[in-house]
Design an enzyme around this catalytic site. Structure first.
Site, short mmCIF file in Angstrom:
data_model
loop_
_atom_site.label_atom_id
_atom_site.label_comp_id
_atom_site.label_asym_id
_atom_site.label_seq_id
_atom_site.Cartn_x
_atom_site.Cartn_y
_atom_site.Cartn_z
N LYS A 1 0.83 -1.20 0.00
CA LYS A 1 0.00 0.00 0.00
C LYS A 1 0.88 1.27 0.00
O LYS A 1 2.10 1.17 -0.01
CB LYS A 1 -0.95 -0.02 1.20
CG LYS A 1 -1.79 -1.31 1.28
CD LYS A 1 -2.84 -1.41 0.20
CE LYS A 1 -3.42 -2.81 0.01
NZ LYS A 1 -4.23 -3.32 1.08
C1 LIG Z 1 -5.20 -4.36 1.62
C2 LIG Z 1 -6.67 -4.28 1.61
C3 LIG Z 1 -7.47 -4.63 2.72
C4 LIG Z 1 -6.93 -5.31 3.94
O1 LIG Z 1 -5.84 -4.74 4.52
P1 LIG Z 1 -4.83 -5.62 5.39
O2 LIG Z 1 -4.00 -4.56 6.04
O3 LIG Z 1 -4.04 -6.46 4.44
O4 LIG Z 1 -5.61 -6.41 6.36
C5 LIG Z 1 -8.83 -4.40 2.65
N1 LIG Z 1 -9.41 -3.90 1.56
C6 LIG Z 1 -8.69 -3.58 0.46
C7 LIG Z 1 -9.41 -3.02 -0.73
C8 LIG Z 1 -7.31 -3.79 0.44
O5 LIG Z 1 -6.63 -3.51 -0.66
#
Ligand SMILES: *Cc1c(COP(=O)(O)O)cnc(C)c1O
Length: 379
Positions: free
Chosen positions: A182
């Site tokens: 991210k």
């Molecule tokens: C990455 C992501 C999540 C979950 O995040 P984590 O930190 O991996 O638990 C939820 N929704 C979307 C759209 C994501 O890309």
């Protein structure tokens, strides 16, 4: 041989120094870096409150808890997302109701939401897919009209803006993830922003077992006494992770600009190239480009998405597919009796989409190699 992933973290010496300093301090878990990160994050997004938790999935779960999603409740969800977006509804005993996406953007189609609203509907979780904000005005109006909560899953969209306003303060609650792919990372981590102090407080209690006062407050009051007021979890994040988050957040504007520059180069490379069609971007938004998604338009078997994907992998390019629509996962088919045909636009897009490498550390020569390798397939 190139080895280019689709996404990748950026950790520099100042990040490492910040973590080391936190490790040398008195606090390992919830200490001063937690509120410091929350305040910096609230400032950046323009939200009044920010609540940091152990990951983005925990953030979604906390949001569902804060609005009392429970058995019998329905929550409208986009199918074009990571499964966690819908799973958080199931954690609470609720039912995710999938609403198809718009074919140009793969964002939830606001014009299809109302037909799925029933007396049991309590909330909408709209995903700012790939980093493009949804049509917040339309979704907010629908939510208001039917008395629903609007939860934005902005895990792709940190730093994105809708009509000049950053995501984070545009929905009732907005959820972010700090997984390494991210925009910024804390290893694992997540955040919920909201302007509502009651929701923020409920999520703070939820992240620490449902216990009403944290240990620092108890220490200040000179008391050992605490009460568990509702069922919570241990969704806390460590102080050294928050130190990393603060350090990363400082660099976010620079990284966003780099992501936008990479996207512009792809846009130009594929403009007028009929086999590779980037998703469209609304004039109302500033796209944060967590993903750069294209549709592979060729119908010839050797040039369809799956073959293109395999070819790129062989050439050391970590292209990816985001996502298998959530309602097609075996768990959802079994538990909620979903099947193909429920969201035809998302299902058709799924056959064609490919995420190309995009991350701040991607070098121009690597991107040129990606573009050339793709175009050579049709030469
Ligand atoms: C990455 C992501 C999540 C979950 O995040 P984590 O930190 O991996 O638990 C939820 N929704 C979307 C759209 C994501 O890309």
């Amino acid at each position: 041989m190139m080895d280019i992933p689709y996404g990748c973290q950026y950790i520099d010496a100042s990040d490492i120094a910040a973590v080391v300093e936190a490790l040398r301090s008195e606090w390992l878990t919830t200490g001063p870096k937690v509120p410091e990160f929350e305040e910096a994050f609230a400032d950046f997004t323009g939200a009044k409150h920010a609540v940091v938790v152990s990951n983005g999935t925990a953030a979604l779960h906390a949001a569902m808890h804060a609005i009392d999603i429970g058995p019998g409740d329905e929550v409208i969800v986009s199918p074009m997302t990571f499964a966690a977006t819908a799973n958080c509804v199931v954690y609470q005993g609720g039912k995710p109701v999938f609403v198809d996406v718009d074919s140009d953007t793969l964002l939830i189609d606001p014009d299809r939401i109302e037909e799925k609203i029933t007396p049991s509907t309590k909330a909408i979780i709209a995903v700012d897919y790939a980093g493009q904000p949804c049509n917040y005005d339309k979704i907010r109006a629908i939510a208001r009209k039917h008395n629903l909560s609007y939860v934005a899953d902005s895990c792709h969209a940190l730093g994105a803006a809708y009509k000049g306003h950053r995501v984070g303060a545009l929905a009732d609650m907005t959820v972010f993830s700090f997984h390494p792919v991210k925009h910024i990372t804390t290893g694992e981590g997540g955040m919920i922003t909201t302007d509502n102090p009651i929701l923020a407080e409920r999520m703070r209690v939820f992240r620490s077992h449902g216990i009403a006062t944290d240990h620092r407050q108890r220490e200040k009051q000179g008391s050992w006494y605490y009460e568990m007021v509702e069922l919570g979890y241990n969704y806390r994040i460590t102080d050294f992770q928050c130190a990393l988050g603060i350090s990363q957040l400082n660099k976010l504007p620079k990284w966003l600009a780099r992501r936008q520059e990479i996207a512009r180069v792809y846009d130009e490379a594929f403009a007028g190239f009929p086999y590779v069609m980037p998703l469209s971007v609304s004039k109302d938004v500033l796209h944060a480009y967590h993903l750069y998604v294209v549709r592979i338009m060729d119908k010839e078997p050797s040039k369809k998405r799956e073959s293109v994907f395999k070819h790129l992998r062989e050439k050391g390019i970590g292209a990816n597919v985001h996502y298998l629509p959530v309602h097609l996962h075996p768990f959802y088919k079994k538990r909620f009796n979903t099947s193909a045909g429920l969201c035809p636009v998302a299902e058709q897009a799924y056959e064609q989409i490919l995420s190309l490498p995009i991350f701040p550390k991607l070098e121009s020569c690597q991107q040129e190699y990606v573009i050339k390798t793709i175009k050579d397939i049709w030469s």
